[in-house]
Design a protein around this motif. Sequence first.
Motif, mmCIF file in Angstrom:
data_model
loop_
_atom_site.group_PDB
_atom_site.id
_atom_site.type_symbol
_atom_site.label_atom_id
_atom_site.label_comp_id
_atom_site.label_asym_id
_atom_site.label_seq_id
_atom_site.Cartn_x
_atom_site.Cartn_y
_atom_site.Cartn_z
ATOM 1 N N VAL A 365 -11.404 27.495 35.214
ATOM 2 C CA VAL A 365 -12.202 28.459 34.456
ATOM 3 C C VAL A 365 -12.840 29.480 35.396
ATOM 4 N N LYS A 366 -13.383 29.022 36.536
ATOM 5 C CA LYS A 366 -14.015 29.945 37.485
ATOM 6 C C LYS A 366 -13.017 30.979 38.012
ATOM 7 N N ALA A 369 -12.326 33.472 35.406
ATOM 8 C CA ALA A 369 -13.535 34.290 35.248
ATOM 9 C C ALA A 369 -13.779 35.215 36.430
ATOM 10 N N ARG A 370 -12.904 35.174 37.422
ATOM 11 C CA ARG A 370 -12.980 36.010 38.627
ATOM 12 C C ARG A 370 -14.077 35.565 39.587
ATOM 13 N N ILE A 387 -14.147 39.723 29.663
ATOM 14 C CA ILE A 387 -14.437 38.286 29.712
ATOM 15 C C ILE A 387 -15.923 38.028 29.503
ATOM 16 N N TYR A 389 -18.358 34.885 30.149
ATOM 17 C CA TYR A 389 -18.268 33.623 30.901
ATOM 18 C C TYR A 389 -19.580 32.864 30.829
ATOM 19 N N ILE A 465 -23.709 37.266 26.842
ATOM 20 C CA ILE A 465 -22.279 37.259 26.514
ATOM 21 C C ILE A 465 -22.023 38.024 25.223
ATOM 22 N N LEU A 474 -14.878 32.346 28.041
ATOM 23 C CA LEU A 474 -14.669 31.208 28.937
ATOM 24 C C LEU A 474 -15.956 30.394 28.931
ATOM 25 N N ASP A 476 -17.791 26.887 29.891
ATOM 26 C CA ASP A 476 -17.739 25.657 30.690
ATOM 27 C C ASP A 476 -19.000 24.843 30.386
#
Length: 648
Positions: A365-366, A369-370, A387, A389, A465, A474, A476
């Motif tokens: 995921v990271k 997420a860049r 995105i 995140y 977000i 994304l 987590d």
Amino acid sequence: MITLKNVVLRRSAKVLLDSANVTINPGEKVGLVGRNGAGKSTLFALLNGTLHEDGGDFYVPPQWRLAQVAQDMPETDQSATDFVIEGDTNLLAAQQEVNAAEATDDGERMANAYMALFDAGSGDAQARAQALILGLGFKTTELDNPVNSFSGGWRMRLQLARALMCPSDLMLLDEPTNHLDLDALVWLEAWLKRYTGTMLVISHDREFLDAITDVTVHIETAKLNRYGGNYSKFEDMRAEKMEQQSASFAKQQDKIAHLQKFISRFKAQASKAKQAQSRVKALDRMEKIAPLLAEAEFTFEFKEPANLPNPMLSMSDATFGYPPPEGAPEGTGPTVIVQKVNKSVLAGQRIGILGANGQGKSTLVKTVARALTPIHGEILEGKGLNIGYFAQQELDVLRPADTPLEHMIHLVKETTAAGKLAGQGTREQDLRSFLGTFNFSGDMVKQAVGSMSGGEKARLVLCMIVWQRPNLLLLDEPTNHLDLATREALAMALNEFEGTVMLVSHDRALLRSVCDEFWMVSRGGVEPFDGDLDDYQRYLLDEAKRMREAAKEAGKTAAAAPAPVVVAAAPVINTKAIQRDLDKIDTEMAAMQLEKDGLEQKLADAKNPHEIGQAGKRLKKVNADMAALEERWMALSEQLESAGAMAS
């Protein structure tokens, strides 16, 4: 049994319980639920003796032994195993009495002390502690690591293991699943189902509550309302009670209309069929969760994305992991977690990411997420990818010294600099108003984030977000600090979201409600998981059983392995000599076990205090010698296993 009769309980000026009544019978497993701030943790403080009632009558049997998870972060250089063993308060007290008795040279006192130590389970304490540690997701190589060498979340797992180690008649568990992955959570459920004492649990995980509780106590309007059954049964019964309440009914109807509109709009389009179906699932659940949605601190929705690139992104022969740490020796390579990933993420997909602890879910995921750069390969992003995140640790993306308003102003500047379309108004008053929709109003907009609760931080991340109008979410572990009502609000918002979702969560209710498909991160790769969450739970339990059996057989399989082919750069391992040492240890341990059995029988039969004292002393020495031999046996077995791995 535990009884509260007309109990009044205050915290400062706030009355949390007012003439509250409830009875909890021995052996019952109770889920304690209610809004944040309703008084759940305060009631626990009453039960454990930290607080006292301000009125009424409260009773817990004085002979009941209490176990609970300490909330402080442990700071010690003790090994993980020793730290957990000390959770057995009976064993600890017995060992202290043995030490005191040995200092007096009083034969009768020593005899009694050794008997008490034996009765407290000294013989299998290490095995019991290590079974708990491994069940909660630690590796066998970490059993002797110092507690201080672990991160905060892992230390809290050790606190949980320490509580489970304690013999008890009453267990209090306050959010025990917060630091667990799904594999450890499934193990914990199985353990708690076998627990024979009385148990009270505070949790915001509905499936966890359903699995382990048979009674639900709901704190509402300063009263304790008891419901027979687990959380889902409580939800059904309470929904019936509230059916005629107009506020709840109106909110329910608005949500149903919103979901029905989406279903009607897209059900005929093949490309949207899966999304429409997930909304049908959400609609089916609307009737029973209306009371919860009415209780939520806030409800929200994700705005329609400005565009939906398809595919959202493509991963081509991608390898994910971490770069060498700063100051690492020259030539140190990156740490590879997941490799050779070839996957595409399409518009409208709703992907649940599964995998045992440490397999690389968050790393995947990271990287998407860049926050991390692929080590090899590439991730090609669709034009206009935006995105949103949610990091597993909110502080990964929040600045503790800044306020919610400063976070929003900073976000506006970042978005403008990047040339992205703003999600909402950008004036300060617009930002204040938007924060207000997430319950950040008045002085809260200028409160430092570092002083906020976990739930408030999670709310701020969601607020940021939503403002960005992402087309790919994304998430987590987004629910770690959210109460049940807010989790349901999040599930509804995600089901109405028209973009793509990639979700890592140990909240199975959220995964079931939101996700249409699953990816499994396992053994260094990412593959589709062909099954549902029930299949995955069975897989986890089978995998845990397989690993336990493999550990038990490690010595035997290593001994049967062919001689290693040694390459020039590898150290030569004398497997025959190691095997001889293992055989010798096996013989010594067998003899010691016979002596131990005889001493234990002698302790049980002997009448003479001096004889008992001598037998107890010898038993203590035999146990210590056996423990040392077991450690030596494990070390030699690992050497043999390494040799086998080199040979293969």
